[in-house]
Design an enzyme around this catalytic site. Structure first.
Site, PDB file in Angstrom:
ATOM      1  N   HIS A   1      39.240 172.683  33.051  1.00 32.18           N
ATOM      2  CA  HIS A   1      39.379 172.521  31.598  1.00 32.18           C
ATOM      3  C   HIS A   1      38.674 173.668  30.912  1.00 32.18           C
ATOM      4  CE1 HIS A   1      39.391 170.692  27.629  1.00 32.18           C
ATOM      5  NE2 HIS A   1      40.361 169.936  28.081  1.00 32.18           N
TER       6      HIS A   1
ATOM      7  N   ASP B   1      44.193 164.059  33.033  1.00 33.04           N
ATOM      8  CA  ASP B   1      45.535 163.960  33.608  1.00 33.04           C
ATOM      9  C   ASP B   1      45.518 163.612  35.085  1.00 33.04           C
ATOM     10  OD1 ASP B   1      46.851 164.543  31.224  1.00 33.04           O
ATOM     11  OD2 ASP B   1      46.405 166.669  31.479  1.00 33.04           O
TER      12      ASP B   1
HETATM   13  N1  CMC Z   1      43.241 175.013  40.490  1.00 31.47           N
HETATM   14  C1  CMC Z   1      42.720 176.114  41.078  1.00 31.47           C
HETATM   15  N2  CMC Z   1      41.968 177.061  40.449  1.00 31.47           N
HETATM   16  C2  CMC Z   1      41.754 176.861  39.127  1.00 31.47           C
HETATM   17  C3  CMC Z   1      42.262 175.733  38.434  1.00 31.47           C
HETATM   18  C4  CMC Z   1      43.021 174.797  39.165  1.00 31.47           C
HETATM   19  N3  CMC Z   1      43.521 173.721  38.547  1.00 31.47           N
HETATM   20  N4  CMC Z   1      41.880 175.807  37.137  1.00 31.47           N
HETATM   21  C5  CMC Z   1      41.174 176.944  37.004  1.00 31.47           C
HETATM   22  N5  CMC Z   1      41.083 177.579  38.206  1.00 31.47           N
HETATM   23  C6  CMC Z   1      40.327 178.809  38.489  1.00 31.47           C
HETATM   24  C7  CMC Z   1      41.046 180.042  37.977  1.00 31.47           C
HETATM   25  O1  CMC Z   1      41.890 180.596  38.962  1.00 31.47           O
HETATM   26  C8  CMC Z   1      39.876 180.944  37.617  1.00 31.47           C
HETATM   27  O2  CMC Z   1      39.363 181.490  38.801  1.00 31.47           O
HETATM   28  P1  CMC Z   1      38.729 182.993  38.789  1.00 31.47           P
HETATM   29  O3  CMC Z   1      37.524 182.910  37.864  1.00 31.47           O
HETATM   30  O4  CMC Z   1      38.381 183.284  40.208  1.00 31.47           O
HETATM   31  O5  CMC Z   1      39.807 183.889  38.247  1.00 31.47           O
HETATM   32  C9  CMC Z   1      38.813 179.979  37.086  1.00 31.47           C
HETATM   33  O6  CMC Z   1      39.102 178.730  37.758  1.00 31.47           O
HETATM   34  C10 CMC Z   1      38.835 179.779  35.576  1.00 31.47           C
HETATM   35  O7  CMC Z   1      40.164 179.365  35.195  1.00 31.47           O
HETATM   36  P2  CMC Z   1      40.915 179.847  33.889  1.00 31.47           P
HETATM   37  O8  CMC Z   1      42.377 179.744  34.110  1.00 31.47           O
HETATM   38  O9  CMC Z   1      40.354 181.171  33.431  1.00 31.47           O
HETATM   39  O10 CMC Z   1      40.419 178.733  32.864  1.00 31.47           O
HETATM   40  P3  CMC Z   1      41.076 178.356  31.470  1.00 31.47           P
HETATM   41  O11 CMC Z   1      40.004 177.755  30.666  1.00 31.47           O
HETATM   42  O12 CMC Z   1      41.787 179.527  30.880  1.00 31.47           O
HETATM   43  O13 CMC Z   1      42.182 177.273  31.847  1.00 31.47           O
HETATM   44  C11 CMC Z   1      43.222 175.195  32.377  1.00 31.47           C
HETATM   45  C12 CMC Z   1      42.001 175.898  31.762  1.00 31.47           C
HETATM   46  C13 CMC Z   1      43.143 173.692  32.051  1.00 31.47           C
HETATM   47  C14 CMC Z   1      44.511 175.756  31.759  1.00 31.47           C
HETATM   48  C15 CMC Z   1      43.204 175.419  33.924  1.00 31.47           C
HETATM   49  O14 CMC Z   1      42.027 174.871  34.482  1.00 31.47           O
HETATM   50  C16 CMC Z   1      44.435 174.803  34.618  1.00 31.47           C
HETATM   51  O15 CMC Z   1      45.488 175.451  34.683  1.00 31.47           O
HETATM   52  N6  CMC Z   1      44.315 173.529  35.141  1.00 31.47           N
HETATM   53  C17 CMC Z   1      45.453 172.842  35.725  1.00 31.47           C
HETATM   54  C18 CMC Z   1      46.320 172.235  34.629  1.00 31.47           C
HETATM   55  C19 CMC Z   1      45.693 171.035  33.987  1.00 31.47           C
HETATM   56  O16 CMC Z   1      45.208 170.130  34.668  1.00 31.47           O
HETATM   57  N7  CMC Z   1      45.774 170.971  32.647  1.00 31.47           N
HETATM   58  C20 CMC Z   1      45.309 169.802  31.882  1.00 31.47           C
HETATM   59  C21 CMC Z   1      44.100 170.085  31.040  1.00 31.47           C
HETATM   60  S1  CMC Z   1      43.366 168.551  30.425  1.00 31.47           S
HETATM   61  C22 CMC Z   1      44.542 167.877  29.345  1.00 31.47           C
HETATM   62  C23 CMC Z   1      44.554 168.576  28.045  1.00 31.47           C
HETATM   63  O17 CMC Z   1      43.619 168.370  27.242  1.00 31.47           O
HETATM   64  O18 CMC Z   1      45.506 169.338  27.810  1.00 31.47           O
END
Ligand code: CMC
Length: 427
Positions: free
Chosen positions: A316, A373
Site C-alpha cells: 500500500h 483486498d
Molecule cells: N508484490 C510484490 N512486490 C511489491 C508489491 C506486491 N504486491 N507491492 C509493492 N511491491 C514492491 C515493488 O516492486 C517495489 O520494490 P522495489 O523498491 O524493489 O522497486 C516496492 O515494493 C515498493 O512498491 P511501489 O510499487 O513503489 O509502491 P506504490 O506505493 O507505488 O504502490 C501498490 C502501491 C498498492 C500499487 C502496490 O503495492 C501494488 O501494486 N500492490 C498490489 C495491488 C493491490 O493489492 N492493490 C490494492 C491496494 S489497497 C486497496 C485500495 O485502497 O485501493
C-alpha cells in the site's frame, strides 16, 4: 512569515527562499509551496504524488506507520463494531454520528430514493451481456447527471446534501441491475421494506415477485449474518482520504463538472487492479495458484524483478504496517469461517501466502503487508457474490467518500482547477 518555515537554497544562484510550514491536527506537517514557481521559476517534481498534499481535509485520517484509520476522528474498528454503514455515511457527510431520530430519517430517505429512472434500464440493457459491471456502473452514474442537472448550488446546504443522499441510494440499484443484465435475467426493483444492505443482496438474488424472508435457511434467502458481514465491508470501504479515485473525483470537480460525472470518473479510476480492482484479482490469483504447495513458486515470482507478477492484496502506498481494515476483515473471516462456509482451500492458500510473506525479507524490508483486498474477496465469495461484482461492492461503499470529498472541495476557498506542470525532455 509563519512561525515554522523551511528555507530552500538554489545552489546555482545562491538565492534562498523561505516557505511556511503548516501543521495539521494529526499527521505530517506540510511545506506550503504555492508561490514556489512565482518565486523561483522552477516547478517541483513528484510523479505519483508521493510527497504531495493536494488539499486540506477534515474527513479521513490515516497514520500509515501505525496502521490507523479514522473517519471524522473515530477509529475504523469502533465504527465497524458499533455502527451501521448508513450511520457511517451520515457521519462522513455531516461530521458527526446521527442520533436515533436522525439515523431513522436518513435510512428512510435512502430507501425511498433507491429507485432509478426507467431510462437507465434501457441504457443498461444496451450493453453486451459480457460487459464488466464496472463499465455499466461508470456509464450509468455518468448518465444520472443528465437526469439530475439542476439544484446544485454549493452555497445551498440542502441541495448538495440531497445530491449526496440520492447517489448513495441509487448506486446499489445500478450495481444490482448491472449484475442481472450480465446474467440476462429480469431486474428486481428495490424493496423499501428492507435495509440498505439487505436490499442490495435482495436485488442481486431474488426471483421476480418473490417475497424473501430474513432466515438463515434456503438458497435464495438473505441471512442476517450475510447482511452484517456486507454492511461491515461497506463501512471499511467508505472513505480513504486522497487515494487515486478520490483524487480523480476532486480533479474532475475542479473543472466545474457535474458531481455525478466526477463520481463516474472515480469509478473508472477505482477499476484498475492497483486500486479497487485488486479484490477481484486476489481471488483470481488464489484460484490460479490452486494448491498450497504452489505458493512458494508464486512468492518467488512476486520477488523476481524480471517477472511482472505481483502479489495481489499486498502493499500500500500509505500503510507501512498492517492495513487496519484488513485486520477487521481477518477477524471477520475467522468468525464467519463456519457460519458462511468460507472456501477452505482458498483460505488455506491465502493463509500460506500471508505466513510466508510476513516473514520473508523481500516483503518485510519493503513493509509489504496484506491490505483490505486480500481478505474481502474470500468473504464476498462466501456471500455468493460473483467475482466481477467485487469491485462494484467497493464502489457502493466508497460513493459516500467521493461525494463527501466533492462537497469539501467545492466549499474550500483554496480550491483551484487541478493543473500540474511537467519536466519537458522532448524535442
Ligand atoms: N508484490 C510484490 N512486490 C511489491 C508489491 C506486491 N504486491 N507491492 C509493492 N511491491 C514492491 C515493488 O516492486 C517495489 O520494490 P522495489 O523498491 O524493489 O522497486 C516496492 O515494493 C515498493 O512498491 P511501489 O510499487 O513503489 O509502491 P506504490 O506505493 O507505488 O504502490 C501498490 C502501491 C498498492 C500499487 C502496490 O503495492 C501494488 O501494486 N500492490 C498490489 C495491488 C493491490 O493489492 N492493490 C490494492 C491496494 S489497497 C486497496 C485500495 O485502497 O485501493
Amino acid at each position: 512569515m509563519a512561525k515554522k518555515s523551511m528555507t530552500f537554497t538554489d545552489n546555482t544562484t545562491g538565492k534562498s527562499y523561505e516557505y511556511p510550514v503548516l501543521d495539521g491536527t494529526r499527521g505530517p506537517s506540510v511545506v506550503d509551496i504555492r508561490t514556489f514557481y512565482k518565486d523561483t521559476g522552477m516547478f517541483t517534481y513528484d510523479p505519483g504524488f508521493t510527497s504531495t498534499a493536494s488539499c486540506e481535509s477534515k474527513i479521513t485520517f490515516i497514520d500509515g506507520g501505525k496502521g490507523e484509520l479514522r473517519y471524522r476522528g473515530i477509529p475504523i474498528e469502533e465504527l465497524a463494531k458499533n455502527n451501521t454503514y448508513l450511520e457511517v455515511c451520515y457521519l462522513l457527510l455531516n461530521g458527526r454520528l446521527p442520533d436515533r431520530q436522525e439515523a431513522e430519517a436518513f435510512d428512510l430517505e435512502i430507501r425511498h430514493r433507491s429507485f432509478v429512472h426507467e431510462g437507465l434500464k434501457n441504457l443498461i440493457e444496451s450493453f453486451p451481456s459480457a460487459a464488466h459491471p464496472m463499465a455499466i456502473l461508470s456509464s450509468s452514474v455518468s448518465a444520472l447527471a443528465s437526469f439530475y442537472y439542476e439544484h446544485l448550488d454549493i452555497n445551498n446546504e440542502a441541495e448538495y446534501q440531497e445530491m449526496a443522499r440520492r447517489i448513495i441510494a441509487k448506486i446499489p440499484t445500478l450495481a444490482a441491475f448491472a449484475y442481472r443484465h450480465s446474467l440476462g435475467i429480469p431486474f428486481i426493483y428495490p424493496d423499501i421494506s428492507r435495509s440498505f444492505t439487505e436490499n442490495f443482496l435482495y436485488m442481486m438474488r431474488a426471483y421476480p415477485h418473490e417475497r424473501m424472508k430474513i432466515t438463515p435457511e434456503g438458497e435464495q434467502q438473505v441471512s442476517q449474518v450475510e447482511i452484517d458481514a456486507l454492511d461491515t465491508i461497506f463501512t471499511l470501504h467508505a472513505d480513504h482520504e486522497q487515494n487515486a479515485s478520490t483524487t480523480t473525483v476532486r480533479g474532475v470537480a475542479s473543472t466545474g463538472a457535474h458531481p455525478y460525472v466526477a463520481i463516474s470518473a472515480g469509478i473508472s479510476a477505482l477499476w484498475g487492479r492497483a486500486h479497487g480492482g485488486a479484490n477481484e484479482s486476489v481471488i483470481a490469483q488464489l484460484e490460479m495458484i490452486g494448491d498450497v504447495k504452489k505458493v512458494p513458486e508464486y512468492i518467488a515470482r512476486a520477488k523476481d524483478k524480471n517477472d511482472p507478477f505481483r502479489l495481489m492484496g499486498f502493499g500500500h502506498r500509505v500503510y507501512k504496517n498492517f492495513d487496519p481494515r484488513a485486520k477487521v476483515l481477518k477477524k471477520l473471516q475467522d468468525q464467519l469461517k463456519e457460519e458462511l462456509h468460507l472456501d477452505a482451500k482458498l483460505l488455506e492458500i491465502a493463509h500460506e501466502i500471508e505466513q510466508i510473506a510476513l516473514h520473508d525479507d523481500y516483503f518485510v524490508s519493503r513493509n509489504l503487508y496484506p491490505n483490505i483486498d486480500f481478505y474481502s474477496g474470500v468473504i464476498l465469495y462466501a456471500l455468493k457474490i460473483p467475482r466481477p461484482m467485487f469491485t462494484p461492492i467497493f464502489v457502493i461503499g466508497r460513493t459516500v467518500g467521493w461525494v463527501a470529498q466533492w462537497i469539501e472541495f467545492k466549499k474550500d476557498p483554496a480550491s483551484k482547477i487541478a493543473r500540474p506542470r511537467q519536466l519537458y525532455t522532448g524535442a
